[in-house]
Scaffold this motif. Structure first.
Motif, PDB file in Angstrom:
ATOM      1  N   PRO A  46     -18.897   0.142  34.012  1.00 58.80           N
ATOM      2  CA  PRO A  46     -18.075  -0.076  32.817  1.00 58.80           C
ATOM      3  C   PRO A  46     -18.509   0.731  31.585  1.00 58.80           C
ATOM      4  O   PRO A  46     -17.707   0.943  30.687  1.00 58.80           O
ATOM      5  CB  PRO A  46     -18.201  -1.573  32.540  1.00 58.80           C
ATOM      6  CG  PRO A  46     -19.143  -2.130  33.509  1.00 58.80           C
ATOM      7  CD  PRO A  46     -19.554  -1.067  34.463  1.00 58.80           C
ATOM      8  N   ASP A  47     -19.740   1.199  31.539  1.00 52.62           N
ATOM      9  CA  ASP A  47     -20.216   1.953  30.374  1.00 52.62           C
ATOM     10  C   ASP A  47     -20.144   3.463  30.601  1.00 52.62           C
ATOM     11  O   ASP A  47     -21.023   4.206  30.195  1.00 52.62           O
ATOM     12  CB  ASP A  47     -21.668   1.560  30.057  1.00 52.62           C
ATOM     13  CG  ASP A  47     -21.786   0.108  29.655  1.00 52.62           C
ATOM     14  OD1 ASP A  47     -20.802  -0.420  29.090  1.00 52.62           O
ATOM     15  OD2 ASP A  47     -22.841  -0.488  29.908  1.00 52.62           O
ATOM     16  N   TYR A  48     -19.067   3.927  31.240  1.00 56.92           N
ATOM     17  CA  TYR A  48     -18.944   5.356  31.523  1.00 56.92           C
ATOM     18  C   TYR A  48     -18.559   6.124  30.258  1.00 56.92           C
ATOM     19  O   TYR A  48     -17.986   5.589  29.325  1.00 56.92           O
ATOM     20  CB  TYR A  48     -17.906   5.605  32.624  1.00 56.92           C
ATOM     21  CG  TYR A  48     -16.494   5.235  32.248  1.00 56.92           C
ATOM     22  CD1 TYR A  48     -15.665   6.144  31.614  1.00 56.92           C
ATOM     23  CD2 TYR A  48     -15.988   3.969  32.524  1.00 56.92           C
ATOM     24  CE1 TYR A  48     -14.379   5.813  31.262  1.00 56.92           C
ATOM     25  CE2 TYR A  48     -14.704   3.631  32.175  1.00 56.92           C
ATOM     26  CZ  TYR A  48     -13.901   4.556  31.548  1.00 56.92           C
ATOM     27  OH  TYR A  48     -12.623   4.216  31.198  1.00 56.92           O
ATOM     28  N   SER A  49     -18.883   7.404  30.263  1.00 54.40           N
ATOM     29  CA  SER A  49     -18.503   8.267  29.143  1.00 54.40           C
ATOM     30  C   SER A  49     -17.278   9.087  29.548  1.00 54.40           C
ATOM     31  O   SER A  49     -16.929   9.173  30.729  1.00 54.40           O
ATOM     32  CB  SER A  49     -19.654   9.200  28.779  1.00 54.40           C
ATOM     33  OG  SER A  49     -19.901  10.099  29.831  1.00 54.40           O
ATOM     34  N   LEU A  50     -16.670   9.713  28.576  1.00 55.26           N
ATOM     35  CA  LEU A  50     -15.514  10.551  28.851  1.00 55.26           C
ATOM     36  C   LEU A  50     -15.913  11.735  29.740  1.00 55.26           C
ATOM     37  O   LEU A  50     -15.170  12.118  30.645  1.00 55.26           O
ATOM     38  CB  LEU A  50     -14.891  11.059  27.547  1.00 55.26           C
ATOM     39  CG  LEU A  50     -13.676  11.964  27.694  1.00 55.26           C
ATOM     40  CD1 LEU A  50     -12.554  11.228  28.418  1.00 55.26           C
ATOM     41  CD2 LEU A  50     -13.223  12.457  26.342  1.00 55.26           C
ATOM     42  N   THR A  51     -17.089  12.267  29.513  1.00 53.14           N
ATOM     43  CA  THR A  51     -17.577  13.381  30.334  1.00 53.14           C
ATOM     44  C   THR A  51     -17.721  12.954  31.790  1.00 53.14           C
ATOM     45  O   THR A  51     -17.314  13.676  32.695  1.00 53.14           O
ATOM     46  CB  THR A  51     -18.936  13.881  29.797  1.00 53.14           C
ATOM     47  OG1 THR A  51     -18.784  14.228  28.421  1.00 53.14           O
ATOM     48  CG2 THR A  51     -19.428  15.073  30.588  1.00 53.14           C
ATOM     49  N   MET A  52     -18.285  11.768  32.025  1.00 52.18           N
ATOM     50  CA  MET A  52     -18.447  11.275  33.392  1.00 52.18           C
ATOM     51  C   MET A  52     -17.082  11.053  34.039  1.00 52.18           C
ATOM     52  O   MET A  52     -16.884  11.384  35.212  1.00 52.18           O
ATOM     53  CB  MET A  52     -19.240   9.970  33.413  1.00 52.18           C
ATOM     54  CG  MET A  52     -19.398   9.399  34.817  1.00 52.18           C
ATOM     55  SD  MET A  52     -20.269   7.842  34.842  1.00 52.18           S
ATOM     56  CE  MET A  52     -21.933   8.426  34.731  1.00 52.18           C
ATOM     57  N   LEU A  53     -16.134  10.520  33.289  1.00 56.22           N
ATOM     58  CA  LEU A  53     -14.795  10.298  33.820  1.00 56.22           C
ATOM     59  C   LEU A  53     -14.138  11.619  34.217  1.00 56.22           C
ATOM     60  O   LEU A  53     -13.585  11.745  35.318  1.00 56.22           O
ATOM     61  CB  LEU A  53     -13.922   9.571  32.786  1.00 56.22           C
ATOM     62  CG  LEU A  53     -12.469   9.343  33.169  1.00 56.22           C
ATOM     63  CD1 LEU A  53     -12.371   8.417  34.367  1.00 56.22           C
ATOM     64  CD2 LEU A  53     -11.690   8.793  31.990  1.00 56.22           C
ATOM     65  N   LEU A  54     -14.213  12.611  33.355  1.00 54.39           N
ATOM     66  CA  LEU A  54     -13.593  13.898  33.648  1.00 54.39           C
ATOM     67  C   LEU A  54     -14.254  14.594  34.838  1.00 54.39           C
ATOM     68  O   LEU A  54     -13.567  15.198  35.673  1.00 54.39           O
ATOM     69  CB  LEU A  54     -13.636  14.794  32.416  1.00 54.39           C
ATOM     70  CG  LEU A  54     -12.758  14.344  31.244  1.00 54.39           C
ATOM     71  CD1 LEU A  54     -12.975  15.238  30.042  1.00 54.39           C
ATOM     72  CD2 LEU A  54     -11.305  14.325  31.650  1.00 54.39           C
ATOM     73  N   ILE A  55     -15.572  14.521  34.926  1.00 57.42           N
ATOM     74  CA  ILE A  55     -16.278  15.134  36.056  1.00 57.42           C
ATOM     75  C   ILE A  55     -15.926  14.424  37.360  1.00 57.42           C
ATOM     76  O   ILE A  55     -15.656  15.071  38.381  1.00 57.42           O
ATOM     77  CB  ILE A  55     -17.805  15.139  35.808  1.00 57.42           C
ATOM     78  CG1 ILE A  55     -18.146  16.140  34.710  1.00 57.42           C
ATOM     79  CG2 ILE A  55     -18.570  15.456  37.091  1.00 57.42           C
ATOM     80  CD1 ILE A  55     -19.580  16.085  34.242  1.00 57.42           C
ATOM     81  N   THR A  56     -15.891  13.106  37.332  1.00 54.26           N
ATOM     82  CA  THR A  56     -15.570  12.334  38.532  1.00 54.26           C
ATOM     83  C   THR A  56     -14.140  12.609  38.993  1.00 54.26           C
ATOM     84  O   THR A  56     -13.896  12.824  40.182  1.00 54.26           O
ATOM     85  CB  THR A  56     -15.763  10.825  38.273  1.00 54.26           C
ATOM     86  OG1 THR A  56     -17.064  10.602  37.751  1.00 54.26           O
ATOM     87  CG2 THR A  56     -15.586  10.024  39.538  1.00 54.26           C
ATOM     88  N   ILE A  57     -13.196  12.621  38.072  1.00 54.01           N
ATOM     89  CA  ILE A  57     -11.803  12.907  38.427  1.00 54.01           C
ATOM     90  C   ILE A  57     -11.666  14.340  38.951  1.00 54.01           C
ATOM     91  O   ILE A  57     -10.960  14.586  39.930  1.00 54.01           O
ATOM     92  CB  ILE A  57     -10.872  12.646  37.229  1.00 54.01           C
ATOM     93  CG1 ILE A  57     -10.722  11.147  37.006  1.00 54.01           C
ATOM     94  CG2 ILE A  57      -9.520  13.295  37.426  1.00 54.01           C
ATOM     95  CD1 ILE A  57      -9.895  10.764  35.801  1.00 54.01           C
ATOM     96  N   SER A  58     -12.355  15.274  38.316  1.00 59.35           N
ATOM     97  CA  SER A  58     -12.285  16.668  38.757  1.00 59.35           C
ATOM     98  C   SER A  58     -12.832  16.840  40.168  1.00 59.35           C
ATOM     99  O   SER A  58     -12.234  17.537  40.997  1.00 59.35           O
ATOM    100  CB  SER A  58     -13.048  17.571  37.797  1.00 59.35           C
ATOM    101  OG  SER A  58     -12.476  17.535  36.517  1.00 59.35           O
ATOM    102  N   LEU A  59     -13.958  16.214  40.450  1.00 60.06           N
ATOM    103  CA  LEU A  59     -14.533  16.299  41.801  1.00 60.06           C
ATOM    104  C   LEU A  59     -13.615  15.667  42.839  1.00 60.06           C
ATOM    105  O   LEU A  59     -13.421  16.221  43.927  1.00 60.06           O
ATOM    106  CB  LEU A  59     -15.907  15.633  41.843  1.00 60.06           C
ATOM    107  CG  LEU A  59     -17.044  16.414  41.197  1.00 60.06           C
ATOM    108  CD1 LEU A  59     -18.321  15.575  41.173  1.00 60.06           C
ATOM    109  CD2 LEU A  59     -17.280  17.716  41.933  1.00 60.06           C
ATOM    110  N   ALA A  60     -13.053  14.516  42.512  1.00 63.05           N
ATOM    111  CA  ALA A  60     -12.135  13.853  43.445  1.00 63.05           C
ATOM    112  C   ALA A  60     -10.907  14.724  43.699  1.00 63.05           C
ATOM    113  O   ALA A  60     -10.445  14.849  44.839  1.00 63.05           O
ATOM    114  CB  ALA A  60     -11.727  12.491  42.897  1.00 63.05           C
ATOM    115  N   ALA A  61     -10.384  15.344  42.651  1.00 61.70           N
ATOM    116  CA  ALA A  61      -9.203  16.192  42.803  1.00 61.70           C
ATOM    117  C   ALA A  61      -9.518  17.431  43.639  1.00 61.70           C
ATOM    118  O   ALA A  61      -8.719  17.831  44.494  1.00 61.70           O
ATOM    119  CB  ALA A  61      -8.675  16.594  41.437  1.00 61.70           C
TER     120      ALA A  61
END
Length: 96
Positions: A46-61
């Motif tokens: 729950p304490d994710y950062s915007l950078t972590m979200l973007l990196i995770t979404i990018s890797l998944a994509a």
């Protein structure tokens, strides 16, 4: 993708620009993927950062790209060219 179906020899490129519509199906798959990754990240970290979200979404994509590309093209061609199973004379009981 292959140029033609190995079984029925249907062309997978009926005309130039045919798969333009597959882009919209791919967009829907990617949107679902992004939302799923976001919900999973929010649930498990729950304490994710915007950078972590973007990196995770990018890797998944990037990892899902080959599957989504082929699946969206397959769905698009299936909308316009219906599957017709050819009867196999060796399996047909009435041919005997």
């Amino acid at each position: 993708m292959n140029k033609r179906c190995e079984n029925c020899h249907q062309s997978f490129e009926p005309e130039p620009g045919f798969y333009f519509g597959a882009m919209f199906i791919s967009y829907a798959f990617n949107t679902a993927l992004f939302i799923t990754v976001w919900i999973l990240l929010k649930t498990f970290y729950p304490d994710y950062s915007l950078t972590m979200l973007l990196i995770t979404i990018s890797l998944a994509a990037i990892l899902a790209l080959p599957m989504i590309f082929r699946l969206s093209r397959s769905i698009w061609i299936a909308i316009f060219i219906p599957f017709k199973k050819e009867s196999d004379p060796s399996r047909d009981q009435s041919a005997a």
